[in-house]
Each structure stands twice: as C-alpha cells, then as structure tokens.
Enzyme design. Structure first.
Site, PDB file in Angstrom:
ATOM      1  N   GLU A 140      57.234  39.849  36.759  1.00 41.36           N
ATOM      2  CA  GLU A 140      57.391  40.684  37.951  1.00 41.36           C
ATOM      3  C   GLU A 140      58.683  40.339  38.692  1.00 41.36           C
ATOM      4  OE1 GLU A 140      53.829  40.133  40.231  1.00 41.36           O
ATOM      5  OE2 GLU A 140      52.532  40.855  38.612  1.00 41.36           O
ATOM      6  N   HIS A 163      51.679  45.027  41.995  1.00 40.35           N
ATOM      7  CA  HIS A 163      50.971  43.813  42.434  1.00 40.35           C
ATOM      8  C   HIS A 163      50.609  43.903  43.921  1.00 40.35           C
ATOM      9  CE1 HIS A 163      50.405  39.284  41.427  1.00 40.35           C
ATOM     10  NE2 HIS A 163      49.442  39.721  42.227  1.00 40.35           N
ATOM     11  N   GLY A 210      34.424  35.468  39.333  1.00 37.74           N
ATOM     12  CA  GLY A 210      34.589  34.781  40.602  1.00 37.74           C
ATOM     13  C   GLY A 210      34.331  35.747  41.741  1.00 37.74           C
ATOM     14  N   SER A 237      32.719  34.350  31.427  1.00 33.85           N
ATOM     15  CA  SER A 237      33.314  33.244  32.165  1.00 33.85           C
ATOM     16  C   SER A 237      33.020  31.987  31.366  1.00 33.85           C
ATOM     17  CB  SER A 237      32.743  33.155  33.585  1.00 33.85           C
ATOM     18  OG  SER A 237      31.337  33.030  33.535  1.00 33.85           O
ATOM     19  N   ARG A 238      33.576  30.871  31.786  1.00 35.74           N
ATOM     20  CA  ARG A 238      33.408  29.651  31.001  1.00 35.74           C
ATOM     21  C   ARG A 238      31.944  29.258  30.830  1.00 35.74           C
ATOM     22  NH1 ARG A 238      37.716  25.937  34.071  1.00 35.74           N
ATOM     23  NH2 ARG A 238      36.930  27.240  35.758  1.00 35.74           N
ATOM     24  N   ARG A 267      46.390  38.503  36.380  1.00 37.80           N
ATOM     25  CA  ARG A 267      47.759  38.091  36.087  1.00 37.80           C
ATOM     26  C   ARG A 267      48.196  38.754  34.782  1.00 37.80           C
ATOM     27  NH1 ARG A 267      47.680  36.755  40.690  1.00 37.80           N
ATOM     28  NH2 ARG A 267      48.146  34.679  41.580  1.00 37.80           N
TER      29      ARG A 267
END
Length: 313
Positions: free
Chosen positions: A259, A277, A150, A172-173, A230
C-alpha cells in the site's frame, strides 16, 4: 503528563488534541521523509511512538530512540513493529484490538454486497445515461467462511448470520467454544465448505499467504473472497489469476501487499471492488482508538499496567 510522542499515523489528525489535552507533546511525522527527519532531529527526546501495523517501527528506528519506553499501535495488527527489538529494550507495546471491529465489519459486508450485486458497475452505467439491468445473485443463505474469529470476525459473523441468514463457519488456531459457529481445522477445508471467504485474521509471517492457490481453488468458480485484514494473507498472483480465468467469481479488497500501490492487474479486473484500506475508519472508531491510545500512555507514564499489552514472549 510530560512525555513526547512521535505520531506516525496519518488518519487521526482531527483527534490528536485528545493526546495534547492529556499533557503529551506531539511530533507529527506522517510521511516517510518526515518520519526519518523527526527521528534524526528529535530521536533523543522521544518517549513514545504512535504507529499502525503496516507502518510499524523497525529495529533501526528503535535503536535511534534511546528514551523510547512504549510503542502504541492503532488497530489490532502490529506486524511491522519489531517485537524482538522492543523486548530486548524492555519497551512496552500496546494495540487497539477490537476498538474498530464494528466499522471493519460494516465495511466487509458493504464490500461483499457491492461484489454480489455488482453495485459499482450498476452505478457507473446509470451515470452514463444507460439503463442496463443485469440479474445478480442474492446474498441471503450463502455459506460464509471467516478466516480469523477475533473481534472483527465475530462482528462479521453476527451481521451475516442474523441479517442475511448465512450459515457461518470459521478457521482459527483453535475453536472458540463460546461461538455458535462451525470450526474448521484449516483454511482449505473452510473454503471448500463456503460460498464466501471473509478474511479477518492478523497479518504477519504467521499468516503470510495463508490463502494460497489451493485455498482459492477450494473456494471455487462461484466463490467470492473479501479481505479486510492484511494484503499479505492472500497470494495476490494466485488471486488475480483465478479472478481472470473464471476460477473465482469475484473479490472485495480493502488491503494490499504494498500500500498504496495496487497492481494494475487487479485494477483491470471487472469482478473486483477495491477500497483504500478504509474499513476501520469512521469517526466513532477513530475517536475510540485514540482514546485507548491516550489511556495506555497515561497508564504507562503513571506507573500503572497498560490496558491492551501485546505479548512480547
């Protein structure tokens, strides 16, 4: 603009006047206890919620906000916003995809360089009065695999390719035909063809533990892993095991499963660089993100389409 916004995000306080100057009334609740109290006390008056992916908004909370019309999410991820509950109520959801891509990409490369060149330990040794020189690899020319191409993934790819001469592959997809990089059909084959695996894919159930023990094994004992996406995307138990037994050379992590709680097993490893983060946090990025939130709110409450809607199916 007469609308009340519940602000759950803890990192944007300096920029909240942008929302106030646009006419919004703010209720700031950036701790779990304050959040619960704000919803219980002011739930009947709240028109909008400003949150971020890991903070989310639950179905129970949505039910407790009868006037809620729009949920605005800082950043690209919205994995803990209950989208079915929002859809059932006709609530609009927006995100900030791409706004902080440059900051995240910068941080990803900083983590990678810190791991490759062992910067934290070198710094610590000098501060102790030592002059210990350890030979470390160069980053130039290493094969980079990016999981998720992305806005953040593309920004990382440009930095790595143009700045360090790194051949870039990605998973990626589906292939991005406009990208000049090599597409791989799955994460394991990407890892097998990479020296560095950089994770920049959205979180959520669709990517949970996408980087599992098999992917880590495919990356190999000289491989490096960097995660600015993530924590849920990586099997942390498998990662800790591989780093500890020499099946993976190192890792740079900005995100974690729970977190702000970071496993002691990760903290104890000498071949890991950890940050709290903060990849997407820069003055420019945060300002641009709050500007986008403001514009989405203004559009919605003026009866215009929002700028960055999240598909609700």
């Amino acid at each position: 603009m007469s609308a009340t916004v519940l602000v759950l995000v803890e990192t944007i306080g300096e920029y909240l006047p942008m929302l106030e100057n646009a006419g919004f009334e703010l209720i700031v609740a950036t701790t779990p206890s304050a959040r619960q109290a704000a919803i219980e006390t002011h739930g009947a008056t709240i028109d909008a919620v400003l949150t971020r992916g890991p903070l989310g908004l639950t179905a129970h909370e949505i039910d407790a906000l009868p006037k809620l019309q729009i949920i605005t999410v800082i950043g690209a991820g919205y994995e803990r916003v209950d989208l079915p509950a929002a859809r059932a109520r006709g609530i609009v959801v927006t995100n900030g995809a791409g706004v902080n891509a440059s900051a995240v990409a910068d941080h990803a490369m900083a983590l990678l360089l810190a791991v490759v060149r062992d910067i934290p330990r070198a710094d610590a040794s000098v501060r102790r009065g030592e002059w210990s020189k350890v030979m470390r690899p160069s980053l130039a020319g290493k094969r980079l695999g990016i999981l998720g191409l992305g806005a953040v993934g593309m920004a990382i790819a440009r930095r790595a390719s143009l700045g360090f001469g790194m051949p870039v592959g990605y998973h990626s997809r589906r292939p991005r035909n406009e990208a000049e990089y090599t597409w791989f059909a799955d994460a394991r084959s990407l890892a097998q063809s990479s020296d560095v695996l950089m994770i920049a894919t959205p979180g959520g159930e669709g990517t949970r533990q996408l980087v599992d023990a098999g992917v880590i094994e495919a990356l190999g004992p000289q491989g490096l892993l960097v995660n600015v996406a993530r924590g849920s995307v990586v099997d942390t138990v498998a990662l800790v095991g591989a780093l500890g037994n020499g099946h993976l050379a190192g890792a740079g992590l900005d995100v974690f499963d729970d977190e702000p709680n970071v496993p002691e097993s990760l903290k104890a490893l000498p071949n890991v660089v950890l940050t709290p983060h903060v990849a997407g946090l820069s003055p420019d990025a945060v300002k641009a993100t709050v500007e986008l939130v403001t514009q989405n709110l203004l559009a919605h409450f003026s009866g215009r389409p929002v700028l960055t809607p999240v598909p609700l199916g």
